[in-house]
Design a protein around this motif. Sequence first.
Motif, PDB file in Angstrom:
ATOM      1  N   ASN A  49     -35.299  13.582 -17.231  1.00 25.04           N
ATOM      2  CA  ASN A  49     -35.003  14.504 -16.131  1.00 25.04           C
ATOM      3  C   ASN A  49     -34.207  15.702 -16.618  1.00 25.04           C
ATOM      4  N   ASN A  50     -33.215  15.461 -17.477  1.00 22.55           N
ATOM      5  CA  ASN A  50     -32.410  16.570 -17.997  1.00 22.55           C
ATOM      6  C   ASN A  50     -33.261  17.568 -18.777  1.00 22.55           C
ATOM      7  N   VAL A  51     -34.172  17.051 -19.582  1.00 24.12           N
ATOM      8  CA  VAL A  51     -35.061  17.953 -20.318  1.00 24.12           C
ATOM      9  C   VAL A  51     -35.845  18.805 -19.329  1.00 24.12           C
ATOM     10  N   GLY A  52     -36.422  18.164 -18.314  1.00 29.34           N
ATOM     11  CA  GLY A  52     -37.176  18.921 -17.319  1.00 29.34           C
ATOM     12  C   GLY A  52     -36.318  19.923 -16.574  1.00 29.34           C
ATOM     13  N   TYR A  53     -35.136  19.487 -16.188  1.00 32.43           N
ATOM     14  CA  TYR A  53     -34.217  20.353 -15.445  1.00 32.43           C
ATOM     15  C   TYR A  53     -33.869  21.613 -16.236  1.00 32.43           C
ATOM     16  N   PHE A  54     -33.494  21.425 -17.501  1.00 32.64           N
ATOM     17  CA  PHE A  54     -33.074  22.586 -18.284  1.00 32.64           C
ATOM     18  C   PHE A  54     -34.257  23.466 -18.697  1.00 32.64           C
ATOM     19  N   LEU A  55     -35.416  22.874 -18.832  1.00 35.57           N
ATOM     20  CA  LEU A  55     -36.601  23.710 -19.056  1.00 35.57           C
ATOM     21  C   LEU A  55     -36.865  24.597 -17.842  1.00 35.57           C
ATOM     22  N   ILE A  56     -36.647  24.063 -16.658  1.00 37.62           N
ATOM     23  CA  ILE A  56     -36.779  24.884 -15.451  1.00 37.62           C
ATOM     24  C   ILE A  56     -35.784  26.038 -15.494  1.00 37.62           C
ATOM     25  N   LEU A  57     -34.548  25.734 -15.830  1.00 37.33           N
ATOM     26  CA  LEU A  57     -33.522  26.781 -15.879  1.00 37.33           C
ATOM     27  C   LEU A  57     -33.870  27.864 -16.897  1.00 37.33           C
ATOM     28  N   GLN A  58     -34.568  27.468 -17.953  1.00 36.55           N
ATOM     29  CA  GLN A  58     -34.960  28.434 -18.975  1.00 36.55           C
ATOM     30  C   GLN A  58     -36.282  29.125 -18.640  1.00 36.55           C
ATOM     31  N   THR A 102     -35.287  29.997  -9.723  1.00 36.88           N
ATOM     32  CA  THR A 102     -34.868  28.680 -10.188  1.00 36.88           C
ATOM     33  C   THR A 102     -33.739  28.116  -9.340  1.00 36.88           C
ATOM     34  N   SER A 103     -33.596  28.589  -8.106  1.00 40.91           N
ATOM     35  CA  SER A 103     -32.504  28.107  -7.264  1.00 40.91           C
ATOM     36  C   SER A 103     -32.832  26.753  -6.664  1.00 40.91           C
ATOM     37  N   SER A 104     -31.797  26.096  -6.142  1.00 43.67           N
ATOM     38  CA  SER A 104     -31.922  24.833  -5.420  1.00 43.67           C
ATOM     39  C   SER A 104     -32.475  23.714  -6.281  1.00 43.67           C
ATOM     40  N   ILE A 105     -32.078  23.687  -7.557  1.00 43.61           N
ATOM     41  CA  ILE A 105     -32.517  22.634  -8.456  1.00 43.61           C
ATOM     42  C   ILE A 105     -31.460  21.530  -8.452  1.00 43.61           C
ATOM     43  N   THR A 106     -31.898  20.274  -8.499  1.00 44.71           N
ATOM     44  CA  THR A 106     -30.974  19.154  -8.456  1.00 44.71           C
ATOM     45  C   THR A 106     -30.863  18.529  -9.827  1.00 44.71           C
ATOM     46  N   VAL A 107     -29.625  18.241 -10.240  1.00 49.72           N
ATOM     47  CA  VAL A 107     -29.411  17.549 -11.514  1.00 49.72           C
ATOM     48  C   VAL A 107     -28.425  16.428 -11.298  1.00 49.72           C
ATOM     49  N   SER A 128     -43.571  23.985  -7.439  1.00 52.86           N
ATOM     50  CA  SER A 128     -43.505  25.155  -6.565  1.00 52.86           C
ATOM     51  C   SER A 128     -43.384  26.432  -7.371  1.00 52.86           C
ATOM     52  N   MET A 129     -42.569  26.391  -8.434  1.00 54.40           N
ATOM     53  CA  MET A 129     -42.398  27.574  -9.292  1.00 54.40           C
ATOM     54  C   MET A 129     -43.697  27.930 -10.001  1.00 54.40           C
ATOM     55  N   VAL A 130     -44.415  26.918 -10.459  1.00 53.72           N
ATOM     56  CA  VAL A 130     -45.686  27.178 -11.139  1.00 53.72           C
ATOM     57  C   VAL A 130     -46.679  27.823 -10.186  1.00 53.72           C
ATOM     58  N   ARG A 131     -46.700  27.328  -8.937  1.00 51.91           N
ATOM     59  CA  ARG A 131     -47.627  27.882  -7.943  1.00 51.91           C
ATOM     60  C   ARG A 131     -47.248  29.293  -7.521  1.00 51.91           C
ATOM     61  N   GLU A 132     -45.944  29.507  -7.344  1.00 48.92           N
ATOM     62  CA  GLU A 132     -45.494  30.748  -6.736  1.00 48.92           C
ATOM     63  C   GLU A 132     -44.840  31.712  -7.727  1.00 48.92           C
ATOM     64  N   GLY A 133     -44.426  31.203  -8.876  1.00 48.67           N
ATOM     65  CA  GLY A 133     -43.689  32.056  -9.809  1.00 48.67           C
ATOM     66  C   GLY A 133     -42.341  32.459  -9.253  1.00 48.67           C
ATOM     67  N   GLY A 134     -41.687  31.545  -8.507  1.00 47.91           N
ATOM     68  CA  GLY A 134     -40.438  31.878  -7.820  1.00 47.91           C
ATOM     69  C   GLY A 134     -39.211  31.715  -8.671  1.00 47.91           C
ATOM     70  N   ALA A 162     -41.803  21.744 -18.042  1.00 48.01           N
ATOM     71  CA  ALA A 162     -40.909  20.726 -17.478  1.00 48.01           C
ATOM     72  C   ALA A 162     -41.666  19.606 -16.781  1.00 48.01           C
ATOM     73  N   ILE A 163     -42.826  19.916 -16.211  1.00 43.86           N
ATOM     74  CA  ILE A 163     -43.527  18.971 -15.334  1.00 43.86           C
ATOM     75  C   ILE A 163     -43.801  17.618 -15.991  1.00 43.86           C
ATOM     76  N   PRO A 164     -44.377  17.548 -17.203  1.00 47.94           N
ATOM     77  CA  PRO A 164     -44.668  16.222 -17.770  1.00 47.94           C
ATOM     78  C   PRO A 164     -43.418  15.383 -18.021  1.00 47.94           C
ATOM     79  N   TYR A 165     -42.298  16.015 -18.362  1.00 47.79           N
ATOM     80  CA  TYR A 165     -41.069  15.260 -18.605  1.00 47.79           C
ATOM     81  C   TYR A 165     -40.515  14.698 -17.301  1.00 47.79           C
ATOM     82  N   LEU A 166     -40.605  15.474 -16.233  1.00 50.35           N
ATOM     83  CA  LEU A 166     -40.153  14.991 -14.934  1.00 50.35           C
ATOM     84  C   LEU A 166     -41.059  13.867 -14.433  1.00 50.35           C
ATOM     85  N   GLN A 167     -42.355  13.979 -14.679  1.00 48.42           N
ATOM     86  CA  GLN A 167     -43.280  12.916 -14.283  1.00 48.42           C
ATOM     87  C   GLN A 167     -42.988  11.621 -15.047  1.00 48.42           C
TER      88      GLN A 167
END
Length: 338
Positions: A282-291, A332-337, A324-330, A297-302
């Motif tokens: 999860n941490n790997v996925g989370y920080f990849l999102i932040l970057q 990185t707010s509201s991420i949970t860690v 959602s980010m992949v679909r919309e390109g939005g 990030a998706i496969p690590y979160l899965q």
Amino acid sequence: MWIKIKTIALTIALLSGCAASDNTDEFNNSLYAGKPIESLTNAEPPKNEEEALARGDMALANKDIDLALYEYLRSLSFAKAQYKDKTLYTVGKIHLSKPDFELAERAFKASLQENPDNVGALEELGSLYSRSGRTDEGMSYFIKAINADLIRMGATPNLSKETLSIEQISQLKYDDMSPDGAYNGLGVLYDVQGQHEIAQSLFVDAIEIDNGNMDALINLGYSYYMSQDYPKASVYTKAALKRDNNSEKALNNLALIYLAQDQVRQALNVFSRHLSMPEALNNVGYFLILQGKAEQAIPYLQQAIDKNPSYYEVANKNLERALSMVREGGSTSSITVQ
């Protein structure tokens, strides 16, 4: 957890030849919080400041915090008390160890009323205010602490927010008694402002003052990470881990450095040294999102969800955000860690 406190360091020799008590005031309990006073001791009252301080030192050495606090505060009531600012600083440190931040702040401010150049009290107020989000006040007190230390060393106290620069920092005079915490704390505040070179100079000074200052060493590595100098970030972060290979802060920072260089497998290995595998994934996925690497990030979160589907709700939330980010390109707010 007990916090080690530097005491007044008076010797037993000071107790010899004690005259009658010069106590003129009643005990002031405005800085006391602990067991009922009447339950602390049946001993005769101290005859002077030195005896009260020696009793406080002994109680502190025995980890009887409430008795130490009581004896130190009793020492303040003597008309000829000479160590009030140092005693009040120690009282503040005791309150920090409880922790009681309100009384700690009050004690440190009282110390400064006795001696405006008490370096320790200035440094601690800088830390208190910085941690509570009052960063302007924190910066002001850190600078005052360094200036007070310059006075101690016979140098010109000319540091200010308006004039502080790498050149000025390089000319600062210090020794092993200087307030490395103030240098480190000030560095953190400048790092947050994006002034990484100034921050790095302050961290280096803190380390030179106290080679054992792990916080400054970790912060120096993280500052280089923030300024995208990943080789130096790695050097200093690994140096911190050589001193403490279980430092979670240093481990997390090293993983971030690996992720920034697209070395995802190494980052996962580092996270897994102190986290369960679902948490590490999860941490790997989370920080990849932040970057900004949501797709990666998706496969690590899965995988995090697959390894603990019933419990690991946080990974589900992060996965939803990544998709959602992949679909919309939005954003990185509201991420949970976790």
